[in-house]
Design a protein around this motif. Structure first.
Motif, PDB file in Angstrom:
ATOM      1  N   ARG A  12       0.796  -1.237   0.000  1.00  0.00           N
ATOM      2  CA  ARG A  12       0.000   0.000   0.000  1.00  0.00           C
ATOM      3  C   ARG A  12       0.823   1.279   0.000  1.00  0.00           C
ATOM      4  O   ARG A  12       0.254   2.371   0.032  1.00  0.00           O
ATOM      5  CB  ARG A  12      -0.928  -0.005   1.212  1.00  0.00           C
ATOM      6  N   LEU A  13       2.151   1.161  -0.048  1.00  0.00           N
ATOM      7  CA  LEU A  13       2.966   2.375  -0.099  1.00  0.00           C
ATOM      8  C   LEU A  13       2.597   3.182  -1.337  1.00  0.00           C
ATOM      9  O   LEU A  13       2.390   2.619  -2.407  1.00  0.00           O
ATOM     10  CB  LEU A  13       4.456   2.029  -0.129  1.00  0.00           C
ATOM     11  N   PRO A  14       2.512   4.489  -1.206  1.00  0.00           N
ATOM     12  CA  PRO A  14       2.178   5.306  -2.371  1.00  0.00           C
ATOM     13  C   PRO A  14       3.207   5.130  -3.489  1.00  0.00           C
ATOM     14  O   PRO A  14       4.380   4.891  -3.229  1.00  0.00           O
ATOM     15  CB  PRO A  14       2.208   6.740  -1.848  1.00  0.00           C
ATOM     16  N   SER A  15       2.735   5.256  -4.706  1.00  0.00           N
ATOM     17  CA  SER A  15       3.622   5.077  -5.852  1.00  0.00           C
ATOM     18  C   SER A  15       3.230   6.034  -6.960  1.00  0.00           C
ATOM     19  O   SER A  15       2.066   6.398  -7.112  1.00  0.00           O
ATOM     20  CB  SER A  15       3.507   3.641  -6.352  1.00  0.00           C
ATOM     21  N   LYS A  18       0.504   4.078 -10.976  1.00  0.00           N
ATOM     22  CA  LYS A  18      -0.725   3.520 -10.427  1.00  0.00           C
ATOM     23  C   LYS A  18      -1.136   2.321 -11.273  1.00  0.00           C
ATOM     24  O   LYS A  18      -1.826   2.459 -12.278  1.00  0.00           O
ATOM     25  CB  LYS A  18      -1.847   4.569 -10.408  1.00  0.00           C
ATOM     26  N   ARG A  92       9.832   1.555  -9.062  1.00  0.00           N
ATOM     27  CA  ARG A  92       8.968   1.237  -7.902  1.00  0.00           C
ATOM     28  C   ARG A  92       9.809   0.647  -6.778  1.00  0.00           C
ATOM     29  O   ARG A  92       9.612   0.975  -5.610  1.00  0.00           O
ATOM     30  CB  ARG A  92       7.861   0.276  -8.289  1.00  0.00           C
ATOM     31  N   ARG A  96      10.236   2.237  -3.092  1.00  0.00           N
ATOM     32  CA  ARG A  96       9.878   1.494  -1.873  1.00  0.00           C
ATOM     33  C   ARG A  96      11.058   1.413  -0.914  1.00  0.00           C
ATOM     34  O   ARG A  96      10.881   1.506   0.299  1.00  0.00           O
ATOM     35  CB  ARG A  96       9.370   0.105  -2.230  1.00  0.00           C
ATOM     36  N   GLN A  99      11.203   4.688   0.867  1.00  0.00           N
ATOM     37  CA  GLN A  99      10.147   4.812   1.863  1.00  0.00           C
ATOM     38  C   GLN A  99      10.391   3.900   3.067  1.00  0.00           C
ATOM     39  O   GLN A  99      10.193   4.309   4.216  1.00  0.00           O
ATOM     40  CB  GLN A  99       8.793   4.523   1.232  1.00  0.00           C
TER      41      GLN A  99
END
Length: 132
Positions: A12-15, A18, A92, A96, A99
């Protein structure tokens, strides 16, 4: 339970990109095992042949994969990840990592060492899960 919860957080980490979970799963699979037959993708992704065919068609239209004839059997079509598809997965992954690194700043040195020492076992668990 901890691994399940961590997986949920990571998914669910923002990316910037989409894309659906299934789309990303196919691209991740192809980034490790390209090329693959549609039937192999159907089995690894646990979706129907119809669903994987539609998904590969969309990915092909987006320039993320391409279909090519198998050089050993012209009747067979193989799906290859493109440079653009690889770039999506790589960007991505880097995002990640960035993050996750921010989360890890809240850990103690001892907690960071504990995670580092667990990485070989987790890597082996991934290999076993991938059938290696």
């Amino acid at each position: 339970m901890v691994i399940e919860n961590l997986t949920r957080i990571l998914i669910r980490l923002p990316s910037i990109e989409k894309l659906s979970f299934t789309t990303l799963s196919v691209l991740h699979t192809l980034s490790r095992k390209s090329p693959m037959r549609l039937t192999e993708l159907t089995a690894t992704e646990q979706v129907t042949q119809s669903a994987i065919t539609q998904l590969v068609t969309r990915l092909e239209q987006d320039g993320l994969v391409e279909r090519r004839s198998d050089p050993n059997d012209g009747r067979v079509v193989q799906v290859h990840i493109t440079a653009r598809g690889t770039n999506v997965i790589d960007s991505r992954r880097l995002d990640r990592i960035t993050q996750l690194s921010k989360f890890m700043e809240g850990l103690t040195s001892e907690e960071n060492r504990a995670i580092a020492s667990a990485l070989p076992a987790l890597r082996r668990l991934v290999e076993l899960g991938n059938g290696s």
